[in-house]
Design an enzyme around this catalytic site. Sequence first.
Site, mmCIF file in Angstrom:
data_model
loop_
_atom_site.group_PDB
_atom_site.id
_atom_site.type_symbol
_atom_site.label_atom_id
_atom_site.label_comp_id
_atom_site.label_asym_id
_atom_site.label_seq_id
_atom_site.Cartn_x
_atom_site.Cartn_y
_atom_site.Cartn_z
ATOM 1 C CG ASP A 108 17.696 69.927 -28.394
ATOM 2 O OD1 ASP A 108 16.493 70.222 -28.440
ATOM 3 O OD2 ASP A 108 18.482 70.362 -27.528
ATOM 4 C CE LYS A 116 12.383 65.300 -29.298
ATOM 5 N NZ LYS A 116 13.764 65.736 -29.077
ATOM 6 C CE LYS A 142 13.721 67.005 -42.476
ATOM 7 N NZ LYS A 142 14.994 67.015 -43.084
ATOM 8 C CG ASN A 184 10.387 70.517 -21.055
ATOM 9 O OD1 ASN A 184 9.354 70.477 -21.705
ATOM 10 N ND2 ASN A 184 10.784 69.522 -20.285
ATOM 11 N N GLY A 214 18.761 78.838 -25.958
ATOM 12 C CA GLY A 214 19.908 79.430 -26.653
ATOM 13 C C GLY A 214 21.261 78.989 -26.099
ATOM 14 N NE ARG A 215 20.334 75.607 -21.245
ATOM 15 C CZ ARG A 215 19.942 74.623 -20.439
ATOM 16 N NH1 ARG A 215 20.598 74.397 -19.311
ATOM 17 N NH2 ARG A 215 18.916 73.859 -20.745
ATOM 18 N N PRO A 216 24.687 76.975 -25.517
ATOM 19 C CG PRO A 216 26.868 77.732 -25.247
ATOM 20 C CD PRO A 216 25.489 77.890 -24.704
HETATM 21 P P1 GDP Z 1 14.021 68.444 -31.636
HETATM 22 O O1 GDP Z 1 13.904 69.090 -30.295
HETATM 23 O O2 GDP Z 1 14.376 67.002 -31.539
HETATM 24 O O3 GDP Z 1 12.818 68.658 -32.504
HETATM 25 O O4 GDP Z 1 15.248 69.151 -32.350
HETATM 26 P P2 GDP Z 1 15.581 70.723 -32.396
HETATM 27 O O5 GDP Z 1 14.621 71.361 -33.333
HETATM 28 O O6 GDP Z 1 15.679 71.287 -31.035
HETATM 29 O O7 GDP Z 1 17.049 70.703 -32.943
HETATM 30 C C1 GDP Z 1 17.368 70.088 -34.155
HETATM 31 C C2 GDP Z 1 17.995 71.138 -35.091
HETATM 32 O O8 GDP Z 1 18.566 70.470 -36.186
HETATM 33 C C3 GDP Z 1 16.974 72.099 -35.667
HETATM 34 O O9 GDP Z 1 17.591 73.351 -35.834
HETATM 35 C C4 GDP Z 1 16.639 71.487 -37.017
HETATM 36 O O10 GDP Z 1 16.252 72.468 -37.969
HETATM 37 C C5 GDP Z 1 17.957 70.899 -37.406
HETATM 38 N N1 GDP Z 1 17.902 69.670 -38.237
HETATM 39 C C6 GDP Z 1 17.034 68.629 -38.189
HETATM 40 N N2 GDP Z 1 17.399 67.679 -39.066
HETATM 41 C C7 GDP Z 1 18.517 68.120 -39.678
HETATM 42 C C8 GDP Z 1 19.405 67.567 -40.664
HETATM 43 O O11 GDP Z 1 19.254 66.437 -41.135
HETATM 44 N N3 GDP Z 1 20.474 68.337 -41.029
HETATM 45 C C9 GDP Z 1 20.703 69.571 -40.495
HETATM 46 N N4 GDP Z 1 21.775 70.245 -40.902
HETATM 47 N N5 GDP Z 1 19.900 70.115 -39.570
HETATM 48 C C10 GDP Z 1 18.831 69.396 -39.163
HETATM 49 P P1 IMO Z 2 13.412 68.785 -26.977
HETATM 50 O O1 IMO Z 2 11.994 68.264 -26.968
HETATM 51 C C1 IMO Z 2 17.226 69.082 -24.889
HETATM 52 C C2 IMO Z 2 17.057 69.091 -20.515
HETATM 53 C C3 IMO Z 2 17.515 70.355 -19.819
HETATM 54 C C4 IMO Z 2 18.046 69.770 -18.529
HETATM 55 C C5 IMO Z 2 17.048 68.645 -18.237
HETATM 56 C C6 IMO Z 2 15.932 69.025 -17.288
HETATM 57 O O2 IMO Z 2 13.571 70.053 -27.709
HETATM 58 O O3 IMO Z 2 14.350 67.713 -27.406
HETATM 59 P P2 IMO Z 2 13.729 70.471 -17.575
HETATM 60 O O4 IMO Z 2 13.558 71.921 -17.941
HETATM 61 O O5 IMO Z 2 13.044 69.531 -18.477
HETATM 62 O O6 IMO Z 2 13.397 70.220 -16.138
HETATM 63 O O7 IMO Z 2 15.321 70.236 -17.715
HETATM 64 O O8 IMO Z 2 16.502 68.289 -19.488
HETATM 65 N N1 IMO Z 2 16.001 69.291 -21.533
HETATM 66 C C7 IMO Z 2 16.212 69.246 -22.849
HETATM 67 N N2 IMO Z 2 17.358 69.120 -23.551
HETATM 68 N N3 IMO Z 2 16.050 69.160 -25.534
HETATM 69 C C8 IMO Z 2 14.887 69.254 -24.853
HETATM 70 O O9 IMO Z 2 13.678 69.165 -25.437
HETATM 71 C C9 IMO Z 2 14.943 69.353 -23.443
HETATM 72 N N4 IMO Z 2 14.008 69.500 -22.479
HETATM 73 C C10 IMO Z 2 14.676 69.442 -21.320
HETATM 74 O O10 IMO Z 2 18.514 70.998 -20.561
HETATM 75 O O11 IMO Z 2 19.298 69.179 -18.744
HETATM 76 MG MG MG Z 3 14.706 70.713 -29.250
#
Ligand code: GDP
Ligand code: IMO
Ligand code: MG
Length: 418
Positions: free
Chosen positions: A13, A16, A18, A38, A295-297
Site C-alpha cells: 500500500d 505503487k 499511482k 490480495n 477495509g481494515r484500519p
Molecule cells: P498500492 O497498493 O501500493 O497501490 O497502494 P494503495 O492504492 O493500496 O494505497 C495507497 C493510497 O494512497 C491510495 O488511496 C492512493 O490513492 C493514495 N495515494 C497515493 N499516492 C499518494 C500521495 O502522494 N498523497 C496522498 N495523499 N495519497 C496518495
Molecule cells: P498491495 O499490492 C498490504 C498482507 C496481509 C497479510 C499478509 C498475507 O495493495 O500493496 P495474503 O492475503 O497475501 O496471504 O496476506 O500480507 N497483504 C497486504 N498488505 N497491501 C497488500 O497489497 C497486501 N497483500 C497482502 O494483510 O498481512
Molecule cells: Mg494496496
Amino acid sequence: MRHVCVVGLNWGDEGKGKIVDVLARDVDAVVRYQGGANAGHTVYIGDVKHVLHHLPMGVLHGGILAILGNGMVIEPRKLLEEVESLPEEAIAQIRISDSAHVVLPHHGAIEKVNEESASSPIGTTLRGIGPAYQDKFARTGLRMGDLVKEGFVENQLHDFLEERRQVLGGTEEGVLEAVKICTRLRDRLRNQIVDTRELLNRMHDSSGKRLLFEGAQGCMLDIDFGTYPFVTSSSPSFLGVGTGSGFSPRKVDHVVGVTKAYCTRVGEGPFPSEIHGTEAEELRQAGGEFGTTTGRPRRVGWLDLPALRFAAELNDLDSYALTKADVLNGRSTVPVVTAYRRGDEILNVYPGGTDDLSGIEPIVEEWPGWDSVDEVTMKPFMDLLEKETGIPVSILSTGKRRDEVCLFNPFTAEGELA
Ligand code: GDP
Ligand code: IMO
Ligand code: MG
C-alpha cells in the site's frame, strides 16, 4: 532506458498503483508478476477513484498491453468483475499467462479455517492466496492454460474440482459454481490466455518496445525475505520478476522502489517503527489508512531507514518514488527511525533472515518538516534520505491524483522513460 520495475519497499500500500499509472503512459506493456486479488492498487483520474486487484495499472491507458504473468494466482470471479468494469478496447489489451494458477473456492475456505484456528493468525486478506500457492507448489493446482485446453472445461473441470473437494473439503454447490465461473472466464478471455513469457521476450526483441513491471504487496511481505511467517505467499521484491514473468531481470534497466514518507502495515507481524494511541489515529485518519482490499484500519508508524536500507539492497534499487508526504504537511519536524537499538548493539540495517526482531527499539530522529509538497519544499528531506540510504528520489508524488507528481532526474534529462 527501456524496462522499469516498480516495487513496494514497505509492507504494501505504498502507492505503487499511482506510480505505475504515471509511468505507464510511456510504455508498451505493464506486467504483474506475483500475487493476485490480495492486491488493491488505487489511482485517482480527476476525482474518480479506480481500484484494481489483478489487472496492472496500465490497463487504464489506451493502447498498452496489460499482462498478468505466470507468477500470479487468479481469482476468476474477481477478475471477471474487474474486466467487466472496463471498456472493450481496454479488455482487448489484456493477456493472461497460461501458466498462472487459478484460485478456487476451497482455497478461500481453507484459509478461513486456518486463520480462525491459528493461535497466531497472519491477518491475511482471505482471498485464498496462500492455499492457491500451496496447490501450485504441491503440483496439484489448476492453471489458466487448462481452461483453454480443448474440451477441458466441458469434460474434466468438474471431476478435477470434485476430486479436490473430497481431499480438501467444500461443498458440491461450490464446485458447480466454480465450474460456471471458470467457464465464463474462459469464454470471455479465451484468446487472451497465452504464453506471456514468449510475448514479453518478443516485445523485448522487437525494437523499442518498453515494459513496466508492477510489484504487488511490498518486499517486507516477501515469502523468503519478509517478516516470515507474517508475509504473503509470493515474491513481491524485484527478485520475483524473473520467475514470475519469464523475463530476465538482467534486462530490466531501472528499479523504482515506492515508499511512503511514513509506514503502514495491514495484518499481524513485526513493525519496528509502529506508533500507537492518538498520534497513530491522527496519522491514520490524515492518510486515509484503511485497506483497499479489506477495509481494515492500517497500522501506522514512521519512515524506517533500517528497513529501507535492507529493501534497497534486496531490490537492487536505483531510485525511490516517495508518496504521501502531503499527509505530513504542517509539521515543523517529521519523525524518522534512523537505526534500531538492541541492548548495547546499534543496527543500521534491518536484520532480515530469521531474526524475530524481539527486543528491538527504534531510534527516532526529528527531520525538518514542510507545509506543502513540491521539489523545493521537499529537497532537504529527500537529500537527507539519499545521504542516509544511498538512493536518490526520482519521483515525488504530491497527492493522490494522477497529475499530482513531479518526475525529476529520473530516466532522461527530459523526464521521459526512454
Ligand atoms: P498500492 O497498493 O501500493 O497501490 O497502494 P494503495 O492504492 O493500496 O494505497 C495507497 C493510497 O494512497 C491510495 O488511496 C492512493 O490513492 C493514495 N495515494 C497515493 N499516492 C499518494 C500521495 O502522494 N498523497 C496522498 N495523499 N495519497 C496518495
Ligand atoms: P498491495 O499490492 C498490504 C498482507 C496481509 C497479510 C499478509 C498475507 O495493495 O500493496 P495474503 O492475503 O497475501 O496471504 O496476506 O500480507 N497483504 C497486504 N498488505 N497491501 C497488500 O497489497 C497486501 N497483500 C497482502 O494483510 O498481512
Ligand atoms: Mg494496496
